[in-house]
Structure formats: C-alpha cells, structure tokens
Write a protein that holds these residues in place. Structure first.
Motif, short mmCIF file in Angstrom:
data_model
loop_
_atom_site.label_atom_id
_atom_site.label_comp_id
_atom_site.label_asym_id
_atom_site.label_seq_id
_atom_site.Cartn_x
_atom_site.Cartn_y
_atom_site.Cartn_z
N MET A 1 0.80 -1.29 0.11
CA MET A 1 -0.21 -0.32 0.00
C MET A 1 1.09 1.42 -0.07
SD MET A 1 -3.17 1.13 2.95
CE MET A 1 -4.16 0.23 2.68
N PRO A 2 0.62 2.26 -0.67
CA PRO A 2 1.51 3.89 -0.58
C PRO A 2 1.28 4.23 0.67
CG PRO A 2 -0.27 3.21 -2.47
CD PRO A 2 -0.68 2.31 -1.75
N LEU A 3 2.26 5.13 0.77
CA LEU A 3 2.71 5.65 2.31
C LEU A 3 1.06 6.76 2.59
CD1 LEU A 3 6.44 6.88 1.90
CD2 LEU A 3 4.95 5.49 3.56
N GLY A 4 0.79 6.28 3.23
CA GLY A 4 0.17 7.38 4.01
C GLY A 4 -1.16 6.69 3.17
N ALA A 5 -2.30 5.70 2.77
CA ALA A 5 -2.79 6.00 1.63
C ALA A 5 -4.68 5.65 2.24
CB ALA A 5 -2.72 4.61 1.01
N ASP A 6 -4.29 6.07 2.96
CA ASP A 6 -5.62 5.65 4.59
C ASP A 6 -6.67 7.68 4.97
OD1 ASP A 6 -7.94 5.32 6.06
OD2 ASP A 6 -7.28 3.70 6.23
N PRO A 7 -6.74 7.65 4.23
CA PRO A 7 -7.57 9.20 4.70
C PRO A 7 -7.48 9.29 6.17
CG PRO A 7 -9.22 8.51 3.22
CD PRO A 7 -7.71 7.65 3.25
N ASP A 8 -8.65 8.38 6.41
CA ASP A 8 -9.39 8.48 7.74
C ASP A 8 -8.18 8.53 8.65
OD1 ASP A 8 -11.70 8.77 6.90
OD2 ASP A 8 -12.05 6.74 6.58
N LEU A 9 -7.29 7.49 8.52
CA LEU A 9 -6.03 7.34 9.57
C LEU A 9 -4.79 8.68 9.98
CD1 LEU A 9 -4.59 3.55 9.25
CD2 LEU A 9 -5.90 4.97 10.96
N LEU A 10 -4.84 9.34 8.26
CA LEU A 10 -4.10 10.54 8.17
C LEU A 10 -4.63 11.77 9.32
CD1 LEU A 10 -2.74 10.98 4.31
CD2 LEU A 10 -1.42 10.88 6.83
N ALA A 11 -6.08 12.08 9.06
CA ALA A 11 -7.00 12.74 9.75
C ALA A 11 -6.41 12.51 11.18
CB ALA A 11 -8.08 13.11 9.64
N SER A 12 -6.66 11.22 11.67
CA SER A 12 -6.39 10.60 13.16
C SER A 12 -4.81 11.41 14.00
CB SER A 12 -6.47 9.60 13.78
OG SER A 12 -7.81 9.06 13.47
N LEU A 13 -3.67 10.99 12.46
CA LEU A 13 -2.16 11.22 12.38
C LEU A 13 -2.13 12.60 12.63
CD1 LEU A 13 0.33 10.28 12.65
CD2 LEU A 13 0.92 10.44 10.13
N ARG A 14 -2.86 13.31 11.60
CA ARG A 14 -3.17 15.32 11.65
C ARG A 14 -3.36 15.51 13.38
NH1 ARG A 14 -4.30 15.67 7.52
NH2 ARG A 14 -6.71 16.23 7.86
N ALA A 15 -4.09 15.26 14.09
CA ALA A 15 -4.86 15.37 15.24
C ALA A 15 -3.92 15.18 16.45
CB ALA A 15 -6.48 14.71 15.40
N ASP A 16 -3.39 13.21 16.64
CA ASP A 16 -2.61 13.33 16.99
C ASP A 16 -1.21 14.44 17.57
OD1 ASP A 16 -3.60 11.22 17.53
OD2 ASP A 16 -2.97 9.40 16.92
N LEU A 17 -0.55 14.04 16.27
CA LEU A 17 0.20 14.99 16.15
C LEU A 17 0.46 16.27 16.70
CD1 LEU A 17 2.31 14.30 12.46
CD2 LEU A 17 2.44 13.75 15.26
N ASP A 18 -0.76 16.90 16.44
CA ASP A 18 -0.94 18.27 17.33
C ASP A 18 -1.58 18.81 18.46
OD1 ASP A 18 -1.35 20.72 16.22
OD2 ASP A 18 -3.87 20.86 17.48
N ALA A 19 -1.70 17.44 18.68
CA ALA A 19 -2.36 17.01 20.64
C ALA A 19 -0.60 17.15 20.68
CB ALA A 19 -3.51 16.26 20.92
N ALA A 20 0.18 16.66 20.97
CA ALA A 20 1.44 15.79 21.42
C ALA A 20 2.33 17.31 20.83
CB ALA A 20 1.95 15.28 19.98
N ARG A 21 2.03 18.56 20.26
CA ARG A 21 2.97 19.30 20.56
C ARG A 21 4.16 18.87 19.71
NH1 ARG A 21 4.87 21.90 24.79
NH2 ARG A 21 5.14 24.23 23.04
N TYR A 22 3.78 18.27 18.86
CA TYR A 22 4.86 17.88 18.37
C TYR A 22 4.96 19.46 17.16
CZ TYR A 22 8.32 14.42 15.68
OH TYR A 22 9.27 13.36 14.63
N THR A 23 6.14 19.98 17.41
CA THR A 23 6.06 20.93 17.10
C THR A 23 7.86 21.81 16.97
OG1 THR A 23 6.27 22.68 19.04
CG2 THR A 23 3.92 22.56 17.23
N VAL A 24 7.83 22.57 16.20
CA VAL A 24 9.62 23.30 16.16
C VAL A 24 9.98 23.63 18.27
CG1 VAL A 24 11.42 23.63 15.91
CG2 VAL A 24 10.45 23.24 13.57
N GLU A 25 8.97 23.79 18.38
CA GLU A 25 9.24 24.23 19.50
C GLU A 25 9.28 23.04 20.71
OE1 GLU A 25 7.06 25.47 17.44
OE2 GLU A 25 7.98 27.63 17.23
N GLY A 26 8.14 22.49 20.64
CA GLY A 26 7.82 21.42 21.25
C GLY A 26 8.96 20.30 21.61
#
Length: 502
Positions: A1-26
């Motif tokens: 399966m191609p990288l990131g082919a599941d849009p629902d999982l990508l939406a979950s990942l985006r929300a998780d990264l945001d909640a984790a403060r996965y930023t340059v400053e974080g």
C-alpha cells in the motif's frame, strides 16, 4: 500500500501530532536547547541522553522515534498517538512493529518557516537520514526539509495568486510553501518514491498539489507558469566512476553542470510573460573565471537573468563536502576512493573551481535587459526574496530613465542602511567610507566622499541632480563632472537597495 493511503488514518495522525505539540518548539522543549544545537551538527547523543533522564512525553517519544531513529516501546507510541495507534501508523507505512517495539521507517518531523508571507508550519515525512541510519544513504533516498530547502525558501519572490511549478519537488517542501498563496501548484519529480512522500505530506498538511512524474520539464510540456521554483539535484558527480553512488536527490544523471544548464535553458518555454523562475545551482569554472560566469548567463537565452554566487570552491573542497554528505567518513578507504574519483573527473574536464549560488530568471514583456552575475560570500540578512524583488523593480524603473531623468528623480536612503567612516588616528578626513545594509543581502559598499554626501542628502525632499549640484558647489567642483561621476553610482545603489524611490 502506498505511504499514507488511508485518509481517515491521516486525519487521526494529524490530530495526534497536533495534540502532542509535535512542533519545532515542542521538540526543543522535549530534549532541551543544548541537545537541539547538537542535532544541528547531526549529533543525536545529547538528545538521547536527555530523553532518557526525563519522563516520556508525547513529543519526546515521537522525536526519538522519527527524528533520532531510536526504537520505542509500542505502548509509549500508542500513548503518543492515541487516535492513530501503532497499528494505524504501521498501516500508513510510518513504522514497523516487532515484539512490542516500534521502529520508524520514515523521518517525520515538524518544519516551520517565517517569510514575507507570514509564519507557517508543517510536518514533513522523508526517508531516514544518515544520523538515523548510522551509515551511507541509499541511492534512492528522498530528502526532507534540508538546509537547501530553507535557502531556496528565503530567496523566493512573492508567488502571488498565480500558478507555480515546483520542479523536482522531492518530499514536496517547496510545493507546500507555494500553496500558501498560489491558485495552482504543479509539483514534479523523476522519482516515484519522492512523489509518494510529497503526496503523503500534502495530504497530512491539508494541501492540494498536482503531482506528476517525469524528468525536468517533460511533465509540463506546453504549459506556462507565473513562478517556477526548483531545488534541483545540482551536485556535480562523476559519471560512470566505479563505486560512486548516484543519489537521485543530489544529481540527475547529467555530466558536469548539465542539469542546471538544462533547467535554466528550458525555463523560457514554461514562464508566462513577466513570470519568474528561481533555483539553486552549481556551475563549473574551466579556465577563465569571467568566461565561466558569462557561460552561466548565456544559458538564460531570451530571459532576464540575475546570478548570485555564494561560494567558489576548489575541486578538493567540493569533493570532500559531497563525499561527507553521503555518509563516507574521512580517513576511511571508502572516503579516499570517492574523493579521488571526484578529482579525476574534474581534472579530465579541466575544472578548476565550482561556483554555487542562486539563479533568478524572468520572462520579460519585451527584450531581456538584465544580465547580472555577482559574487556575494558574506553573511546575509532577512528578506532576501524581497531584496531580489525590489532589485528587479528598480531595474525596470531605471531602464526608462536616461541620466537627465534620473537626475530629476527623488530618492531616499533605505531604512536599514548605515554609514561607517574609518579614520587614521589624527586625520580629519576618512580613509574609507562604507554603506552597510542590515537586511537582504547585507551588502557593504565603499563610496567616495562625493557619493556619500549625495546619498546622505537623499531624504525625499530634493531630486538626485539638485543634490549633486549642491555637493559640487560645496566642494568647488564642476557640476557636470559631479553628475557624471555620481549618477552611475546612484543607479547601482538603487538596484542594490541602498536607495529607494522617495
């Protein structure tokens, strides 16, 4: 399966990264400023040690996994990605699970940018780098947001709301940058794997990119764009030498600087009238330096061209730089054999130096009139893209201004310009007068007393000619001679941004 082919999982990942403060400053908060500085030198040890001393945080777990390349217990990763989970991350192609341990298959890190268009932040996925792999990179390696990506982003003129071609998009960084304002972004690459990463990054960050596979301008035959940006595989690499890796992201299979030449020559067929193309490049010097620089200008054909050379390296410096970049360690037999291959290739073609820098091209609405090559190897300030855009605008205004019209023009000193005077002890008159810029290319220009006096009086009240005449009277000099000497200097200082329209 191609990288990131599941849009629902990508939406979950985006929300998780945001909640984790996965930023340059974080991430910096997770492992501290000292470790962050060490990572800038590709040294992961301080970050790993600091993370081991602290309670696991979501940002720290994800940073260890995806940036440092350190395996992490699956339960830690599940807590850091509660919506996606390790099972979802594995389905997206980001990790591999084995015996309760998660191992990253990609580098996934935050990237932030501040420019004239504002502040933006994304998550960028790419292949794991040398630091995570602990050895040389594979030839099909897909690069993330490296130093060159940041350099190109800094020099870009405003994209406006038109169409943009990101040629050789790699993991899609420049396409994401352009999409902030452009109405349409076409991103191309010869590597199907690179386009897979670009597709993942576009989807993860909620950006629409028209992705196309192919070499150079082939995927956009017959199309024209308002902007072309490219961070191409410009590294000059020996062709056909035994054991020399052909990195897709670094060189495009051309001999010498042929790839950069092809990009510059081909731009004329794909720029809309008034459109601008900008790229990073390397070019060879064979014999006379001025002739080599003229060769680069000649590639532009019917386009306006402005080349800023930031480095001029001898063949040994160049070879050592790129052999180390691929992961070969100095002192090893592998390192010595690769450096030898580079030097033999340069010697066979009579290459005595290699230039590196930025190229700006523009499709004029009439006849091309800008042919500029300059070497600027000092530190630069902020706002280089704005400085290039202002230089192009100043050139256009000056084209229609003969000297008498220039003399009637009211100019002002740019707000970032300061004057510095140097004296021998006890002397009343300065030995050196310098004008210095605080932003843009941060140029330093020596001027004589007359030019300094004229520039100093450019406050938006009087035209340049009247100021020059007043200075001539003060110095008991001939006004016509003073104008003849000062006006060419004023033209150059205006183009370079020391002066601007009042």
């Amino acid at each position: 399966m191609p990288l990131g082919a599941d849009p629902d999982l990508l939406a979950s990942l985006r929300a998780d990264l945001d909640a984790a403060r996965y930023t340059v400053e974080g991430l910096e908060a997770a492992w501290g400023p000292v470790a962050a500085e060490a990572l800038g030198r590709d040294d992961p040890v301080p970050a790993l040690l600091e993370l081991a001393r602290r309670e696991p945080s979501p940002a720290g777990v994800l940073g260890a996994l995806f940036v440092l390349g350190a395996d992490r217990p699956a339960d830690q990763v599940d807590r850091a990605l509660p919506g996606t989970g390790t099972v979802g991350a594995e389905r997206l192609g980001l990790i591999r699970l084995a015996d309760g341990v998660a191992r990253a298959l990609v580098d996934l890190r935050p990237y932030a940018l501040a420019d004239e268009s504002g502040v933006a932040a994304w998550w960028i996925a790419s292949d794991p780098g040398e630091m995570a792999l602990g050895g040389e990179l594979p030839e099909e390696h897909v690069l993330g947001a490296g130093a060159a990506s940041g350099t190109l982003a800094q020099i870009l003129v405003g994209t406006g709301t038109g169409s943009v071609l990101d040629l050789g998009t790699g993991s899609g960084v420049q396409g994401l940058i352009a999409a902030r304002s452009a109405s349409r972004v076409v991103a191309t690459d010869v590597s199907a794997r690179a386009l897979e990463f670009a597709r993942l990054n576009a989807a993860l960050n909620g950006v629409a990119l028209d992705l196309r596979e192919g070499s150079l301008y082939e995927p956009v035959a017959g199309e024209r764009f308002d902007r072309i940006v490219t961070n191409p595989p410009f590294v000059i690499t020996p062709r056909g030498a035994d054991g020399v890796p052909a990195y897709t992201y670094r060189d495009g299979g051309f001999a010498g600087d042929g790839l950069v030449e092809a990009l510059v020559r081909g731009a004329a067929d794909h720029l809309a009238p008034g459109g601008v193309a900008q790229l990073l490049g390397n070019w060879e010097v064979r014999g006379d330096l001025d002739a080599a620089r003229q060769r680069v200008l000649d590639w532009a054909g019917p386009l306006d061209v402005w080349v800023v050379e930031r480095d001029l390296l001898d063949p040994a410096q160049y070879a050592e730089t790129w052999v180390r970049d691929g992961g070969a360690q100095p002192g090893t037999a592998r390192y010595r054999s690769l450096v030898r291959a580079w030097l033999e290739d340069f010697a066979a073609r009579g290459v005595t130096a290699i230039g590196a820098g930025y190229v700006t091209l523009r499709a004029p609405r009439g006849t091309a009139t800008l042919r500029r090559f300059e070497h600027l190897d000092g530190a630069v300030g902020s706002g280089i893209g704005a400085a290039i855009e202002a230089g192009l605008a100043a050139h256009d205004l000056q084209r229609a201004l003969p000297d008498d019209a220039l003399a009637d023009t009211v100019l002002v000193v740019a707000p970032d310009v300061t004057e510095h005077r140097h004296y021998w002890p006890g002397d009343a008159d300065p030995t050196v007068i310098e004008l210095r810029q605080g932003t843009g290319f941060a140029r330093v220009r020596r001027v004589d007393t007359v030019a300094a006096a004229v520039v100093g009086a450019c406050d938006g009240e009087l035209p340049v000619g009247a100021i020059a005449d007043a200075v001539a009277r003060l110095l008991d000099a001939d006004p016509d001679d003073t104008r003849a000497a000062v006006l060419p200097v004023v033209r150059e200082l205006w183009f370079e941004g020391f002066l601007a329209l009042g």
